[in-house]
Scaffold this active site. Structure first.
Site, mmCIF file in Angstrom:
data_model
loop_
_atom_site.group_PDB
_atom_site.id
_atom_site.type_symbol
_atom_site.label_atom_id
_atom_site.label_comp_id
_atom_site.label_asym_id
_atom_site.label_seq_id
_atom_site.Cartn_x
_atom_site.Cartn_y
_atom_site.Cartn_z
ATOM 1 N N GLU A 465 0.858 -1.199 0.000
ATOM 2 C CA GLU A 465 0.000 0.000 0.000
ATOM 3 C C GLU A 465 0.887 1.240 0.000
ATOM 4 O O GLU A 465 1.155 1.807 -1.026
ATOM 5 C CB GLU A 465 -0.955 -0.002 1.194
ATOM 6 C CG GLU A 465 -2.137 -0.915 0.946
ATOM 7 C CD GLU A 465 -3.283 -0.702 1.893
ATOM 8 O OE1 GLU A 465 -3.978 0.321 1.810
ATOM 9 O OE2 GLU A 465 -3.498 -1.600 2.735
ATOM 10 N N GLU A 741 -0.984 -0.713 13.523
ATOM 11 C CA GLU A 741 -2.246 -0.421 12.836
ATOM 12 C C GLU A 741 -3.438 -0.836 13.690
ATOM 13 O O GLU A 741 -4.412 -0.113 13.810
ATOM 14 C CB GLU A 741 -2.279 -1.194 11.511
ATOM 15 C CG GLU A 741 -3.578 -1.043 10.751
ATOM 16 C CD GLU A 741 -3.500 -1.631 9.360
ATOM 17 O OE1 GLU A 741 -2.693 -2.558 9.160
ATOM 18 O OE2 GLU A 741 -4.229 -1.150 8.477
HETATM 19 C C1 BGC Z 1 -5.118 1.447 5.210
HETATM 20 C C2 BGC Z 1 -5.736 2.332 6.242
HETATM 21 C C3 BGC Z 1 -6.837 3.068 5.546
HETATM 22 C C4 BGC Z 1 -7.870 2.025 5.252
HETATM 23 C C5 BGC Z 1 -9.197 2.500 4.787
HETATM 24 C C6 BGC Z 1 -6.151 0.436 4.853
HETATM 25 O O1 BGC Z 1 -5.736 -0.560 4.026
HETATM 26 O O2 BGC Z 1 -3.917 0.897 5.606
HETATM 27 O O3 BGC Z 1 -4.951 2.918 7.137
HETATM 28 O O4 BGC Z 1 -7.269 4.225 6.096
HETATM 29 O O5 BGC Z 1 -7.339 1.007 4.449
HETATM 30 O O6 BGC Z 1 -9.890 1.592 4.047
#
Ligand code: BGC
Length: 880
Positions: A465, A741
């Site tokens: 990501e 996270e």
């Molecule tokens: C991210 C997040 C993000 C979220 C929202 C994730 O995969 O890492 O931090 O805000 O998706 O869908």
């Protein structure tokens, strides 16, 4: 005695090649003088290149010392000036000594200033399908002694420039990531050291973000450009004033070098035997190099960056070399960080060493499952000669590295170091208190920020990501802008957001900026899209720059007036998908959006809040019609919110830590009585949770402020100091060195959360940092004192914390607050820099005290509050 400490132009850390021809000037002060305010200032501007010109002096009667207008004629492209300032003020009308002279120089300001041609190389693919990095070069003659020389450069891809074999500048992954379709940064380097005679410039260009695979799963390659390309303009001024310019054009040559592949997600493969010795030196014979292809000039706005570049900011030594249960060699740096390795190795030609990066271990082995499709593996192929190697166009998030096939079996600690990379912002905020675990939490918040402020504010730095998720920075920005000077970097990112939102998506804010995900019916999301309104306002609060609000105004309005899908009464369309209180700890690992709090309640609470913020912004910018409109909107949405979710007794449906915290901090209750009953209910929920956290992205920054501002300080501290899962300190009991996270990215038994979205370096849950700074430490910009013009000193001690110290390098100078509890007294020392003032409020002090600049001691009687507060153990007690 007051002195001028430093000067800056706009929000630049370094002012070489800037894009503003009338850069606003700011200065901050040193000195303890009491009640010192500036009455006037003098700015002296001289031109370092034109010695004959008399310096120009501008005397202005004004108390402004931050972002004052450029007083002279606008600078032309490539023009430089030396600027120094002195100020007069204080009760005796004393004048400070002249500041040091600081230099400012513009870059290429318009398209007309560019004469270079974009040149592309042949597309050569690595086995992975990635574009192989390209070496571009050109040799040239410098005919006379050089007075000054500038390199203006950018690429489709990421580049590293060299002249005569030496690396130019220290930028990493330049030109950085912007929304390339709309805005592409170029950089300016001082290359005056060019020598008379034969010279050569060489530039290595890799995929960068422009062509690398981006997005989860298979991702997409070449989102911005199908081939690697380079744009160079090297301008030389000789001592006699004559000019000479070398530009990228068809006379350049290209080839491939030792980097077989270097990809953002998938690491680098480097074959030392393919190094082209002297490739950027004049002596090299490049007859066999390929021709380059002239391409169309980039069809985007070429601009000078407003924020600092990515740089190497620290080198970290190996702490331990481990042998895993499976017999693997794993090096441990003791810190989860973002960057790459610096490796010193030697071995026979063709010998390949493999480095696999990971954030955590599971059962003693590196855990790479959380990285999903990212392959954080670097391969170094040796060539007989000793080598010092670092990758160039990738980065990894790691604490551990599994090293395979090291020539001598196992590396020594001195063979490898970790290199920390991030946007090189100035650190401005410092926090320390009597509790070592809270200090560790703060350190982890800071490391989380460092790892994720890499050109853009990202969600995470390790898996497939690393994107500019809007919701993450929305909740974290108040913390971020205290820790580092984010003004240049985040105001640039906001321009990308506005460009994409307005030109591409009719007011809808993309979920990630730059947007590589496209747009669908789920894109418009509260909390995420709300960044368009809240981040400019946070930046204004932190840096006092109204221009950021002005620049973003269109985007802010477009989100409120066009982007948010609404039902006819003005609330969010209830059929929209909402991410809501994302990562509520009670949501199942596989469904992080399934929070306890109704996502449309979350969305509508935000809507009331951003409408009210928009009314404030309209008033700051003196836009009367907008002010009336958004004040009426805020009142209406608040009323609709009350009708939809509130009872007359102050209950919310549903009532959760998040919904109550939102309604309390956004001031959504119509009466004090309802507010009080909501505060009591929140307190009850907190006691019934046994002080474990129960909020996701949305509620986490709000829960402690909601408690401490409604007289439940001890409950906030009890939550802060909780170590059982889920809580802020639980990860620390598990050895965390960054913010995770998920509250339980690692489960108490040491296994990794089974969710497919499990990072160990995400800043969002570190948004509690703002409360540590403002309430535990005790400093924040006061209402009406944006940019720290007025400092609010209001520590609220609690829990078992007996002392704290915060410092902030404000636009006026150093702000400090130190407090300790001793023998039933709260003792506090504060520092207010010259030309600003403070408002002090202490527990037990009825009146707020106004103070001017200087250092002040305070002492008040301190009555310990109930500690530890009691939990509610009976689950039925909640059902009243
Ligand atoms: C991210 C997040 C993000 C979220 C929202 C994730 O995969 O890492 O931090 O805000 O998706 O869908």
């Amino acid at each position: 005695m007051v002195e001028i400490d430093s000067l800056c132009f706009e929000h630049h850390r370094e002012a070489l090649g800037i894009g503003e021809s009338e850069p606003r000037i700011s200065w901050c002060f040193k000195g303890d003088s009491k009640n010192w305010t500036q009455a006037s200032y003098e700015v002296e501007i001289s031109s370092p290149l034109v010695n004959s010109c008399e310096p120009q002096l501008f005397c202005v009667n004004s108390s402004d010392s931050s972002l004052i207008p450029w007083p002279a004629k606008p600078l032309k492209a490539r023009e430089s000036a030396l600027v120094r300032v002195r100020a007069t003020g204080g009760s005796k009308s004393e004048t400070t000594p002249w500041s040091q002279a600081f230099s400012v120089e513009t870059g290429l300001l318009t398209r007309k200033d560019w004469t270079a041609t974009l040149i592309g190389a042949e597309r050569i693919k690595a086995p992975s399908g990635a574009l192989r990095p390209i070496l571009f070069r050109k040799s040239f003659e410098v005919e006379e002694k050089v007075k000054s020389a500038r390199l203006y450069i950018t690429a489709q891809g990421a580049y590293e420039p060299y002249i005569n074999g030496s690396r130019i500048g220290d930028h990493v992954l330049a030109p950085g990531w912007t929304s390339y379709k709309h805005r592409l940064n170029y950089q300016t380097f001082d290359v005056t050291s060019l020598k008379k005679g034969e010279n050569a410039i060489g530039v290595e260009v890799g995929e960068g973000w422009s062509s690398t695979r981006l997005g989860w799963g298979d991702g997409t390659r070449c989102i911005y450009s199908k081939r690697l390309a380079l744009l160079v303009q090297l301008e030389v001024v000789y001592e006699d004033g004559k000019m000479m310019t070398i530009t990228s054009d068809k006379s350049w040559k290209s080839t491939v070098g030792p980097r077989i592949a270097s990809e953002i997600y998938d690491g680098e493969t480097y074959d030392a035997s393919l190094e082209v010795k002297g490739w950027s030196s004049p002596a090299l014979d490049d007859k066999h190099w390929a021709a380059v292809e002239p391409m169309d000039f980039p069809n985007t706005k070429l601009q000078s960056p407003t924020g600092p570049p990515v740089r190497k900011t620290e080198f970290v030594k190996i702490q331990k070399v481990l042998k895993s249960p499976k017999g693997k060699t794993i090096i441990d740096f003791g810190q989860n960080l973002v960057g790459w390795l610096n490796v010193r190795a030697s071995g026979p030609k063709g010998h390949t060493i493999t480095f696999t990066h990971a954030e955590v271990l599971e059962n003693g082995e590196i855990a790479t499952r959380p990285l999903r499709s990212a392959k954080p593996i670097d391969h170094l192929i040796l060539s007989n000669d000793p080598i010092v190697w670092e990758p160039a166009f990738t980065f990894h998030g790691f604490r551990y590295v599994q090293v395979e096939n090291w020539p001598s079996g196992s590396p020594k600690k001195s063979d490898i170091e970790a290199v920390v990379l991030h946007t090189d912002m100035e650190q401005t905020g410092f926090f320390n208190c009597s509790d070592s675990m809270v200090n560790k939490l703060h350190e982890n918040i800071q490391w989380g920020m460092r790892g994720n402020f890499l050109s853009i504010p990202t969600d995470c730095p390790q898996r497939d990501e690393r994107l500019g998720w809007t919701g993450d920075i929305q909740v974290f920005s108040p913390t971020a802008s205290f820790l580092y000077n984010t003004s240049g970097m985040l105001s640039s990112w906001l321009k990308d957001l506005a460009a994409e939102q307005i030109h591409d998506y009719k007011g809808v804010v993309p979920l990630v900026v730059p947007n590589i995900l496209g747009l669908d019916s789920n894109t418009a999301q509260a909390a995420w899209g709300d960044v368009a309104v809240l981040l400019p306002y946070d930046l204004y609060t932190a840096f006092g720059d109204k221009e950021i609000l002005r620049t973003q105004l269109k985007s802010m309005k477009a989100w409120l007036d066009q982007g948010i899908p609404r039902q006819s009464n003005g609330l969010w369309d209830p059929t929209t998908h909402q991410l809501g209180d994302w990562l509520d700890p009670d949501a199942p690992p596989s469904d992080p959006g399934k929070a306890k709090t109704d996502p449309h309640l979350v969305a509508n609470a935000y809507l009331a809040h951003i409408s009210a913020v928009m009314a404030k912004v309209s008033s700051i910018l003196d836009r009367q019609d907008d002010f009336k409109h958004y004040t009426a909107e805020a009142t209406k949405i608040k009323r609709l919110f009350q009708e939809e979710y509130m009872t007359s007794s102050g209950r919310l449906a549903p009532d959760t830590m998040t919904s109550l915290s939102q309604a309390l901090t956004y001031d959504l209750f119509p009466t004090e009585i309802q507010k009080e009953s909501a505060a009591k209910r929140l307190a009850k929920l907190v006691r019934a949770s046994q002080f474990k956290i129960s909020t996701g992205f949305v509620g986490t920054p709000l829960i402690c402020p909601a408690l401490s501002s409604t007289g439940n300080t001890q409950l906030a501290y009890r939550m802060l100091l909780q170590t059982k899962c889920p809580s802020w300190l639980y990860p620390i009991t598990m050895g965390a060195t960054t913010m995770w996270e998920r509250w339980d990215s690692m489960l108490p038994d040491g296994s990794i959360n089974p969710g497919s979205m499990t990072s160990f370096n995400h800043y969002a849950l570190g948004s509690v940092g703002a409360w540590l700074h403002s309430t535990v430490g005790g400093i924040s910009p006061a209402e009406g004192g944006a940019g720290w013009k007025i400092v609010r000193f209001e520590p609220v001690p609690g829990g078992t914390i007996t002392s704290a110290e915060v410092k902030y390098k404000s636009p006026y100078g150093l702000v400090e607050c130190k407090w300790r509890i001793e023998s039933g007294k709260l003792k506090m020392t504060v520092r207010v820099p010259p030309n600003s003032s403070g408002v002090v409020k202490l527990p037990g002090l009825e009146e707020k005290k106004q103070i001017g600049s200087g250092v002040y001691d305070f002492e008040v009687g301190y009555k310990e509050l109930e500690w530890p507060p009691e939990a509610i153990l009976d689950p039925f007690a909640l059902e009243d």
